[in-house]
Design an enzyme around this catalytic site. Structure first.
Site, PDB file in Angstrom:
ATOM      1  N   ILE A  67       0.749  -1.209  -0.146  1.00 10.46           N
ATOM      2  CA  ILE A  67      -0.028  -0.009   0.072  1.00 10.46           C
ATOM      3  C   ILE A  67       0.842   1.335  -0.104  1.00 10.46           C
ATOM      4  O   ILE A  67       1.729   1.405   0.626  1.00 10.46           O
ATOM      5  CB  ILE A  67      -0.993   0.219   1.170  1.00 10.46           C
TER       6      ILE A  67
ATOM      7  N   ASP B 101       4.019  -4.198  15.525  1.00  7.54           N
ATOM      8  CA  ASP B 101       3.442  -4.424  16.875  1.00  7.54           C
ATOM      9  C   ASP B 101       2.128  -5.319  16.695  1.00  7.54           C
ATOM     10  O   ASP B 101       2.027  -6.180  17.435  1.00  7.54           O
ATOM     11  CB  ASP B 101       3.483  -3.423  17.908  1.00  7.54           C
TER      12      ASP B 101
HETATM   13  P1  ATP Z   1       9.267  -4.995  12.911  1.00  8.36           P
HETATM   14  O1  ATP Z   1       8.339  -4.305  13.841  1.00  8.36           O
HETATM   15  O2  ATP Z   1       9.755  -6.193  13.809  1.00  8.36           O
HETATM   16  O3  ATP Z   1      10.457  -3.968  12.688  1.00  8.36           O
HETATM   17  P2  ATP Z   1       8.290  -5.064  10.386  1.00  8.36           P
HETATM   18  O4  ATP Z   1       9.456  -3.820   9.923  1.00  8.36           O
HETATM   19  O5  ATP Z   1       7.929  -6.271   9.591  1.00  8.36           O
HETATM   20  O6  ATP Z   1       8.691  -5.449  11.866  1.00  8.36           O
HETATM   21  P3  ATP Z   1       6.452  -3.419   9.460  1.00  8.36           P
HETATM   22  O7  ATP Z   1       7.356  -3.019   8.526  1.00  8.36           O
HETATM   23  O8  ATP Z   1       5.371  -2.502  10.354  1.00  8.36           O
HETATM   24  O9  ATP Z   1       7.068  -4.246  10.616  1.00  8.36           O
HETATM   25  O10 ATP Z   1       5.565  -4.519   8.713  1.00  8.36           O
HETATM   26  C1  ATP Z   1       4.614  -5.418   9.663  1.00  8.36           C
HETATM   27  C2  ATP Z   1       3.582  -5.998   8.439  1.00  8.36           C
HETATM   28  O11 ATP Z   1       2.788  -4.741   8.519  1.00  8.36           O
HETATM   29  C3  ATP Z   1       3.851  -6.449   7.006  1.00  8.36           C
HETATM   30  O12 ATP Z   1       3.776  -7.810   7.291  1.00  8.36           O
HETATM   31  C4  ATP Z   1       2.771  -6.021   6.412  1.00  8.36           C
HETATM   32  O13 ATP Z   1       1.797  -7.041   6.432  1.00  8.36           O
HETATM   33  C5  ATP Z   1       2.155  -4.969   6.967  1.00  8.36           C
HETATM   34  N1  ATP Z   1       2.501  -3.633   6.303  1.00  8.36           N
HETATM   35  C6  ATP Z   1       3.292  -2.707   6.774  1.00  8.36           C
HETATM   36  N2  ATP Z   1       3.186  -1.603   5.954  1.00  8.36           N
HETATM   37  C7  ATP Z   1       2.656  -1.786   4.800  1.00  8.36           C
HETATM   38  C8  ATP Z   1       2.471  -1.164   3.335  1.00  8.36           C
HETATM   39  N3  ATP Z   1       2.626  -0.111   3.154  1.00  8.36           N
HETATM   40  N4  ATP Z   1       1.763  -1.957   2.627  1.00  8.36           N
HETATM   41  C9  ATP Z   1       1.343  -3.163   2.870  1.00  8.36           C
HETATM   42  N5  ATP Z   1       1.327  -3.904   4.010  1.00  8.36           N
HETATM   43  C10 ATP Z   1       2.196  -3.102   5.266  1.00  8.36           C
HETATM   44  N1  PLP Z   2       7.259   2.021  19.780  1.00  9.32           N
HETATM   45  C1  PLP Z   2       7.451   3.403  19.786  1.00  9.32           C
HETATM   46  C2  PLP Z   2       7.644   3.933  21.217  1.00  9.32           C
HETATM   47  C3  PLP Z   2       7.479   4.193  18.815  1.00  9.32           C
HETATM   48  O1  PLP Z   2       7.847   5.274  18.751  1.00  9.32           O
HETATM   49  C4  PLP Z   2       7.476   3.364  17.507  1.00  9.32           C
HETATM   50  C5  PLP Z   2       7.453   4.257  15.932  1.00  9.32           C
HETATM   51  O2  PLP Z   2       7.601   5.202  16.180  1.00  9.32           O
HETATM   52  C6  PLP Z   2       6.941   2.011  17.341  1.00  9.32           C
HETATM   53  C7  PLP Z   2       7.117   1.368  18.552  1.00  9.32           C
HETATM   54  C8  PLP Z   2       6.891   1.490  16.265  1.00  9.32           C
HETATM   55  O3  PLP Z   2       6.150   0.230  16.080  1.00  9.32           O
HETATM   56  P1  PLP Z   2       5.915  -0.580  14.462  1.00  9.32           P
HETATM   57  O4  PLP Z   2       7.390  -1.294  14.218  1.00  9.32           O
HETATM   58  O5  PLP Z   2       5.089  -1.449  14.929  1.00  9.32           O
HETATM   59  O6  PLP Z   2       5.635   0.308  13.395  1.00  9.32           O
HETATM   60 MG    MG Z   3       8.378  -2.260  14.338  1.00  8.58          MG
END
Ligand code: ATP
Ligand code: PLP
Ligand code: MG
Ligand code: MG
Ligand code: NA
Length: 297
Positions: A214, A223
């Site tokens: 997206i 989280d």
């Molecule tokens: P962490 O929080 O451990 O660093 P992460 O980097 O995977 O994990 P996010 O990048 O927030 O965390 O992604 C988590 C989930 O959110 C992905 O598996 C996806 O399903 C969804 N997601 C996040 N951003 C998008 C987006 N722009 N488009 C589609 N799905 C998304």
């Molecule tokens: N926890 C705190 C205190 C944060 O400020 C942020 C992002 O700015 C997150 C968690 C981010 O979480 P996520 O990786 O789920 O987007």
């Molecule tokens: Mg994260």
């Protein structure tokens, strides 16, 4: 494993908005879990805003809370959930918490999101990497790294889907029987790779879910994802692919609602990070419509 459980969730709290415990507690409650949150920080808002203020809990203060619970025989948990941890001393205390909870319930499932960074950037102190690698991964039951975190934990560069699957195998050898690389970017495609090793030493069952990207930037999604994976993988203990389909499907519904709500309010959704519309999405969390299917390798 059963349909429900008691979860101790050690994560950030923000007064406004949805990250950390604010994005994990409500969904787990909707899925029928008792959730006891410990707020590792209390900030006004998430750290992606121009400013934030608030308090940080230290390792001793975390331990005080555990001792308080223990003093009343209240330390029985089926699950421990941890997310962003900002200091080495706090992470070492979390390790003590794992030991303490396992001494009360040897069957405790520890679901660890090893939050260290994203897209090549580390956002925790460097010392935490080796603590995660050497001490935390070995005691985790379920691990939900992103691509960069899986690389830091294995020392293995992930440049293809095959590399992602190999990183999961390396992580199983180090400890957790369930590994979900929650997002991996290969040639502009967003993938989730799941891996379940049912017996030590056996080849894991692995699958992928292709996620349409997206065009917006959300916070709190990592989280929320880990919380949903905890909730569903406990309900489907032998079927990680179904658990992941349900979690991904809820998450996509939340993100689509978030984007359309911001657009109808006239906001430019491509310029700032969006606060997820969690409360408005409760039906999609309780009963997700599976639209994105897992493909078993
Ligand atoms: P962490 O929080 O451990 O660093 P992460 O980097 O995977 O994990 P996010 O990048 O927030 O965390 O992604 C988590 C989930 O959110 C992905 O598996 C996806 O399903 C969804 N997601 C996040 N951003 C998008 C987006 N722009 N488009 C589609 N799905 C998304
Ligand atoms: N926890 C705190 C205190 C944060 O400020 C942020 C992002 O700015 C997150 C968690 C981010 O979480 P996520 O990786 O789920 O987007
Ligand atoms: Mg994260
Ligand atoms: Mg990410
Ligand atoms: Na993750």
């Amino acid at each position: 494993p059963s349909n429900t459980g008691r979860v101790l969730s050690i994560q950030s709290h923000t007064v406004q908005g949805y990250v950390g415990n604010k994005s994990a507690v409500f969904p787990l409650q909707l899925l029928g879990y008792d959730v006891d949150p410990i707020n590792s920080v209390q900030f006004s808002n998430h750290t992606g805003y121009p400013t934030f203020k608030g308090q940080v809990l230290n390792g001793q203060q975390l331990w005080d809370l555990i001792e308080g619970l223990e003093g009343n025989d209240l330390l029985f948990y089926t699950h421990l959930l941890t997310g962003y941890i900002g200091s080495e001393s706090f992470l070492n205390t979390v390790l003590q918490v794992v030991n303490k909870l396992r001494s009360t319930n040897p069957g405790l499932t520890y679901v660890c999101d090893p939050v260290m960074g994203d897209e090549g950037k580390l956002y925790v102190p460097q010392e935490l990497v080796s603590v995660y690698r050497e001490k935390v991964v070995p005691v985790a039951s379920v691990l939900t790294p992103n691509q960069f975190e899986a690389e830091l934990l294995t020392g293995f560069r992930i440049q293809s889907e095959g590399h992602g699957r190999e990183a999961c195998r390396l992580l199983h050898a180090a400890g957790p029987s369930k590994v979900i690389i929650t997002s991996i970017n290969i040639d502009g495609i967003l993938l989730l790779i799941g891996s379940h090793q049912k017996e030590k030493g056996e080849p894991p069952r692995q699958f992928r879910i292709v996620i349409p990207k997206i065009p917006a930037y959300f916070t709190g999604t990592g989280d929320l994802m880990t919380a949903l994976l905890l909730g569903w993988s406990n309900k489907y203990p032998d079927n990680l692919e179904i658990a992941a389909e349900l979690a991904v499907s809820s998450l996509q519904a939340v993100l689509h609602r978030t984007l359309s709500d911001y657009k109808s309010a006239g906001h430019d959704s491509e310029s700032t990070s969006l606060e997820i519309r969690l409360i408005q999405s409760q039906d999609d969390i309780r009963t997700p419509q599976v639209k994105l299917k897992a493909e078993i390798y």
